[in-house]
Structure formats: C-alpha cells, structure tokens
Design a protein around this motif. Structure first.
Motif, short mmCIF file in Angstrom:
data_model
loop_
_atom_site.label_atom_id
_atom_site.label_comp_id
_atom_site.label_asym_id
_atom_site.label_seq_id
_atom_site.Cartn_x
_atom_site.Cartn_y
_atom_site.Cartn_z
N LYS A 225 -0.20 1.47 6.26
CA LYS A 225 -0.82 0.24 5.75
C LYS A 225 -0.19 -0.94 6.49
O LYS A 225 1.02 -1.12 6.48
N ARG B 219 -14.31 0.89 6.29
CA ARG B 219 -14.47 0.26 4.97
C ARG B 219 -15.61 0.90 4.18
O ARG B 219 -15.75 0.67 2.99
N LEU C 64 1.57 5.68 3.93
CA LEU C 64 0.86 6.18 2.75
C LEU C 64 0.69 7.69 2.77
O LEU C 64 0.54 8.31 1.72
N ARG D 251 -3.04 -7.77 6.81
CA ARG D 251 -4.31 -8.33 7.26
C ARG D 251 -4.08 -9.12 8.56
O ARG D 251 -3.10 -9.85 8.69
#
Length: 343
Positions: A25, A47, A15, A28
């Motif tokens: 990135k 976060r 990114l 998960r």
C-alpha cells in the motif's frame, strides 16, 4: 533475483506476501517509477471489480479438439511449417532498431513508429488493420483482424506488448518484448492467407510497462461491446534462450482455473505439430504482471508464455538484461528456442 525486495517493502505497509508476489500500500500520488527502479514487475491493482468467467462465454473445459488431440491436420501442419526463421529474424531486427529515439517507451516516438510499422504490416497482409488510441500521451495499440468465416462473433486473440524500457537512451527491448511482438507478427503472416471458422485478432499493446494500460484499454472496450473472446494467447519475453535449466529449455505457460483448457491445448499442439517446443504449463494465478491479466480481470480465458517465470509459482529463471540497454538480440542467445515458440 535482481529485485531490491527490501527496498520494495520499505515503500509502505505490506498487505500480502505470497512467493515473490508482494502487495504494498503506497500513498496517494506515489510515483510508480520508484518501483520500476527497484527491478520489479509492476501490476497496479485495478479499481474495478474482477469479473468471474461466465460459463456461456467459453468452451467447456472438457471439450477436446481433434486439431490438437488427434493426428496432425495437414492444413494446420502446413501453416506451422510455413513459419520461417528468416521472417522472424527480419521482424526482430526491424522492431529493435527503435529509430529515432532509441527506445520503444510507450510515450516515445520510437513506440509510435513501431505501432505504425505493425499496423502497416497488418495492412500489407490483407488484414482489417486499425489503431486503438487509448491515450493521447501514449503510442496507440496496433490491431489486425482476420474475420471468421462461420463464427465471426467468436474471437481468439494472439497478443503481446510493444513498448519497452528504459524510457531513454538505447532500449532495443529484444526479449522484453520485441520477441513477443515478433510472435504476433509472424502468426499474422502465416495465418493471413487462410480462412478460419472463428475470428482471429492479432494485437500489439502499448503501456504494459506502466501497468497493462493498453491491454486494459482494449479489454474495457471489448467488454463494453460485449465481445465474445474465447481465448487469449499472450507472449512476453519468449525470445531468451534460457539458463539451461532444464537441459532442454521449455516455455513456462501460466494459466488460471478457467483457462486451463487453453494451456492444455497449447501444450498438446506443440507436440502434435512437431514444433520442437517443450511446454511446462502450470496453474499460476499470481502472475498478474503481463497483459493476459487484463483479460483475466474481465473473466476471459488467457494464458501467458515466457521462457522462465521469473520466480512466480515456484518456477525460477531470470533473464538478466530486461529493462536495460543490454536487452539485445545477441544477448537472447541461440534463437532456435524462440523459433520453436513461434511455431
């Protein structure tokens, strides 16, 4: 130089690239150990939203201190002169023994024992000592506090991470980050018998190698308590003698915009009090892979000192033995440089 950059960039979409900072990135549930194996400094993106530095929670940038910008204060000089090479050496040997597990990996018995050792040292020095048990699977942070005589709610922190790598086998972690931890302990020793206007906190954080977990736990708790942290000095890998570039090795001190005043004071104090340390302080907000960043995220002023900046912000130098069993006191070279860092 020892990072597998291509391997990192193959893990997922890239990114952002900026110097040696790469934002990747990953899926998960990704195993962050894959990144550690590629020789990178790992800093997961929080976060939580970043908090801008509130102006009423830090000294104005223009404020100058007579203790660092004027002639040496005799009391401060006496404190600096009480730093002992022999005491630094003793702390360093004790921390790098890592018995019985061989490592201070954050989830190891060795790290638990090291946290207990630092806590007990704070107790012996007469500090208000405690633990922060931020996760049952990790060794706790070890905390020592010297309450301020006039402004007890104004807090300055000297800290470093106690945990190391590899996670098994022999992991003395002499430079990364036994040296930064020793700096905290020796600071606590020489300051513990003096009174200070503001509160001083001496902190050894765990979980740094897994993404600043222990320091973030402290910063989150401090924010919830509305702690008035005026400045944080974090040392990470300051024990290596360096690569001889420049000829007189200096300490790279990185700061962000709001913490420039603290870096300038650090630089000035190193000269005013004849520590023998040359300081190269520079703007480097992209250096997020150490515990000072946990405080930047919350809007507090913090700086980080490291022998060489490992390529961040155009400042090279690379300690070849970090995260290996070869990160020993002997491989850090001549300790004279480290002694000057602590002073």
């Amino acid at each position: 130089p020892d990072t597998d950059r291509d391997g990192v960039m193959a893990l997922g979409p890239v990114l952002l690239e900026e110097g040696n900072l790469v934002l990747v990135k990953v899926p998960r549930g990704f195993d962050a150990g894959q990144l550690t194996a590629l020789g990178v400094f790992l800093a997961p993106v929080s976060r939580e939203a970043l908090i801008a530095p509130p102006k009423d929670r830090r000294p104005p940038a223009a404020a100058r201190s007579p203790f660092v910008d004027g002639p040496p204060d005799p009391i401060v000089q006496k404190i600096v002169d009480s730093v002992l090479d022999s005491s630094i050496d003793a702390y360093w040997v004790d921390l790098t023994d890592n018995l019985p597990s061989g490592t201070r990996y954050t989830q190891s018995t060795g790290c638990e024992d090291a946290s207990t050792y630092c806590h007990d040292e704070f107790v012996a020095l007469g500090l208000d000592a405690g633990y922060q048990d931020w996760n049952v699977n990790h060794a706790p942070n070890a905390l020592g506090t010297l309450e301020g005589a006039f402004n007890p709610d104004d807090v300055y922190i000297v800290g470093g991470h106690l945990d190391d790598l590899p996670s098994s086998g022999s992991a003395p972690g002499a430079d990364d980050n036994g040296s930064g931890s020793v700096n905290v302990l020796e600071n606590a020793r020489v300051m513990s018998c003096w009174g200070f206007r503001n509160t001083l906190k001496f902190q050894l954080w765990t979980g740094e190698e897994e993404g600043l977990l222990g320091s973030r736990a402290y910063a989150n708790d401090a924010l919830a308590r509305n702690e008035n942290i005026l400045g944080v000095i974090n040392t990470d890998m300051p024990g290596w003698e360096g690569d001889g570039i420049p000829a007189q090795e200096n300490l790279d001190v990185s700061y962000n915009t709001s913490s420039q005043w603290l870096a300038e004071h650090f630089d000035a104090a190193s000269t005013t009090y004849a520590t023998g340390l040359a300081v190269d302080a520079f703007y480097c907000p992209s250096l997020t892979a150490s515990d000072h960043y946990a405080f930047w995220e919350k809007g507090w002023d913090a700086i980080i000192g490291i022998t060489d900046n490992e390529g961040y912000c155009g400042h090279g130098g690379n300690y070849p033995d970090y995260h290996t069993s070869a990160d020993t006191i002997a491989n850090c070279g001549d300790p004279t440089f480290f002694y000057s860092v602590v002073r």
